[in-house]
Design an enzyme around this catalytic site. Sequence first.
Site, PDB file in Angstrom:
ATOM      1  N   GLY A 261       0.843  -1.201   0.000  1.00  0.00           N
ATOM      2  CA  GLY A 261       0.000   0.000   0.000  1.00  0.00           C
ATOM      3  C   GLY A 261       0.874   1.245   0.000  1.00  0.00           C
TER       4      GLY A 261
ATOM      5  CG  ASP B  19       2.074  -4.286   9.863  1.00  0.00           C
ATOM      6  OD1 ASP B  19       2.872  -3.562   9.221  1.00  0.00           O
ATOM      7  OD2 ASP B  19       1.269  -5.048   9.305  1.00  0.00           O
TER       8      ASP B  19
ATOM      9  CB  THR C 119       3.178  -0.234   5.985  1.00  0.00           C
ATOM     10  OG1 THR C 119       1.819  -0.482   6.380  1.00  0.00           O
ATOM     11  CG2 THR C 119       4.066  -0.757   7.086  1.00  0.00           C
TER      12      THR C 119
ATOM     13  NE  ARG D 103      18.939  15.060  -2.714  1.00  0.00           N
ATOM     14  CZ  ARG D 103      18.983  16.374  -2.905  1.00  0.00           C
ATOM     15  NH1 ARG D 103      18.243  16.925  -3.846  1.00  0.00           N
ATOM     16  NH2 ARG D 103      19.738  17.141  -2.154  1.00  0.00           N
TER      17      ARG D 103
ATOM     18  NE  ARG E 265      -2.410  -4.200  -1.909  1.00  0.00           N
ATOM     19  CZ  ARG E 265      -1.803  -3.808  -0.793  1.00  0.00           C
ATOM     20  NH1 ARG E 265      -0.671  -4.378  -0.417  1.00  0.00           N
ATOM     21  NH2 ARG E 265      -2.317  -2.863  -0.031  1.00  0.00           N
TER      22      ARG E 265
ATOM     23  CG  ASP F 268      -1.193  -1.457   8.009  1.00  0.00           C
ATOM     24  OD1 ASP F 268      -2.030  -0.545   7.909  1.00  0.00           O
ATOM     25  OD2 ASP F 268      -1.148  -2.436   7.242  1.00  0.00           O
TER      26      ASP F 268
ATOM     27  CB  SER G 235       7.558  -4.927  -0.017  1.00  0.00           C
ATOM     28  OG  SER G 235       6.457  -4.401  -0.693  1.00  0.00           O
TER      29      SER G 235
ATOM     30  CG  ASP H  69       3.597  -7.509   6.206  1.00  0.00           C
ATOM     31  OD1 ASP H  69       3.151  -6.816   5.258  1.00  0.00           O
ATOM     32  OD2 ASP H  69       2.870  -8.130   6.995  1.00  0.00           O
TER      33      ASP H  69
ATOM     34  N   GLY I 293      -5.425  -0.320   9.270  1.00  0.00           N
ATOM     35  CA  GLY I 293      -4.365  -0.959  10.052  1.00  0.00           C
ATOM     36  C   GLY I 293      -4.273  -2.455   9.808  1.00  0.00           C
ATOM     37  NE  ARG I 294      -2.437  -5.566   5.158  1.00  0.00           N
ATOM     38  CZ  ARG I 294      -2.830  -5.649   3.881  1.00  0.00           C
ATOM     39  NH1 ARG I 294      -3.653  -6.584   3.522  1.00  0.00           N
ATOM     40  NH2 ARG I 294      -2.393  -4.795   2.980  1.00  0.00           N
TER      41      ARG I 294
ATOM     42  NE  ARG J 229      -2.691   2.837   0.951  1.00  0.00           N
ATOM     43  CZ  ARG J 229      -3.326   1.751   0.517  1.00  0.00           C
ATOM     44  NH1 ARG J 229      -3.875   0.931   1.375  1.00  0.00           N
ATOM     45  NH2 ARG J 229      -3.397   1.472  -0.755  1.00  0.00           N
TER      46      ARG J 229
HETATM   47  O1  F6P Z   1      -1.288  -2.048   4.572  1.00  0.00           O
HETATM   48  C1  F6P Z   1      -1.838  -0.785   4.386  1.00  0.00           C
HETATM   49  C2  F6P Z   1      -3.351  -0.871   4.243  1.00  0.00           C
HETATM   50  O2  F6P Z   1      -3.871   0.442   4.043  1.00  0.00           O
HETATM   51  C3  F6P Z   1      -4.081  -1.552   5.395  1.00  0.00           C
HETATM   52  O3  F6P Z   1      -4.262  -0.711   6.509  1.00  0.00           O
HETATM   53  C4  F6P Z   1      -5.374  -1.960   4.724  1.00  0.00           C
HETATM   54  O4  F6P Z   1      -5.950  -3.077   5.368  1.00  0.00           O
HETATM   55  C5  F6P Z   1      -4.902  -2.339   3.339  1.00  0.00           C
HETATM   56  O5  F6P Z   1      -3.680  -1.655   3.116  1.00  0.00           O
HETATM   57  C6  F6P Z   1      -5.856  -2.004   2.241  1.00  0.00           C
HETATM   58  O6  F6P Z   1      -5.315  -2.470   1.044  1.00  0.00           O
HETATM   59  P1  F6P Z   1      -5.848  -2.058  -0.396  1.00  0.00           P
HETATM   60  O7  F6P Z   1      -5.411  -0.656  -0.669  1.00  0.00           O
HETATM   61  O8  F6P Z   1      -5.206  -3.040  -1.312  1.00  0.00           O
HETATM   62  O9  F6P Z   1      -7.339  -2.126  -0.333  1.00  0.00           O
END
Ligand code: F6P
Length: 319
Positions: free
Chosen positions: A11, A130, A126, A25, A72, A128, A105, A103, A171-172, A253
């Site tokens: 993301g 995490d 990210t 750079r 992705r 998240d 990636s 994670d 935050g997944r 985001r």
């Molecule tokens: O990993 C970042 C994130 O924004 C998560 O918080 C969320 O669950 C996910 O990506 C959403 O993914 P997509 O943009 O593929 O819907």
Amino acid sequence: MKRIGVITGGGDAAGMNAALRAVVRTATQEGAEVVGIRKGWQGLAEGTTVKLHPRAVSGILHRGGTILQTFRYPEFATAEGAVPVERTLEKLKLDGMVIIGGDGSFRGGTKLEKEFGIPVVGVPATIDNDIPGTDISIGFDTALNIAIDAVDKVKDTATSHGRIFVIEVMGRHYGLLAAQTAVATGAEEVLVPEIPYDMDDLCRNISKGYKRGKEHAIIIVAEGAGKASYVSYEIKERLKRSVRMVVLGHVQRGGSPSGYDRILASRLGHRATEMLLDGQHGVMVGVVANKFKTSSLDKKTKAPAKAVLRDVGLMETLV
Ligand code: F6P
């Protein structure tokens, strides 16, 4: 002359561009050439690349998203999906790659190292937050501030109408973004995946709050803890009160990175490139207590958000 690749994956996170700028750079100053992989992991499979020189990354420090784009490509985890990636790598003849992402990636980066012999250094990015091995990842601070701003605004409306609002935060599977949003906005309740909750208790607390004279109830729900629609419905049914919900979603985001994210991304992008050119690889560079910390790219899982909050003394402040 050394030739390194750079990719943004997963993301998008505000600050990815700042990290990319620092990579280009730094590499150029060290006399290396930089190849940008466009469209993330899918682009690596398709072989869509662009030569990057400092002029190509000027004026991007403050821009959200990623100029390289990030698509992705879960197929890379399969033997079939890895074939086109291998083909691209053979053509590119890279001496190494900087991977800016989360994670997923880093799992891809580990595969590049182990199966294709490409030296890799990871930069955690990210919203998240995490990723183990760093206190904070690029994009988290910006996303947190966006969520805080949104909750503050909703709170005005909640108070004006005496209403209950359920606000879903991204935050997944990780509840840190939601928990920190709740702390920073003084929310009445927060639901995170790491802590089991009981809907009856939640409703009792909301009622008690109103009895004590509260003018609103703000319930922050981490997306991993359940859907805001479900939580709203359950509260409405039990309390017979008007409930509204807001799903912040992808609003969190994008947008211009915060000052913190710009600086974090610039530091990490620079450091990762220096490390790669010095021959260090198979690692991620993060920051712990504001100092650079190198850890394995092959990640285990981060401590649950609950433990992270407890460590920094935030757990007690959650209502
Ligand atoms: O990993 C970042 C994130 O924004 C998560 O918080 C969320 O669950 C996910 O990506 C959403 O993914 P997509 O943009 O593929 O819907």
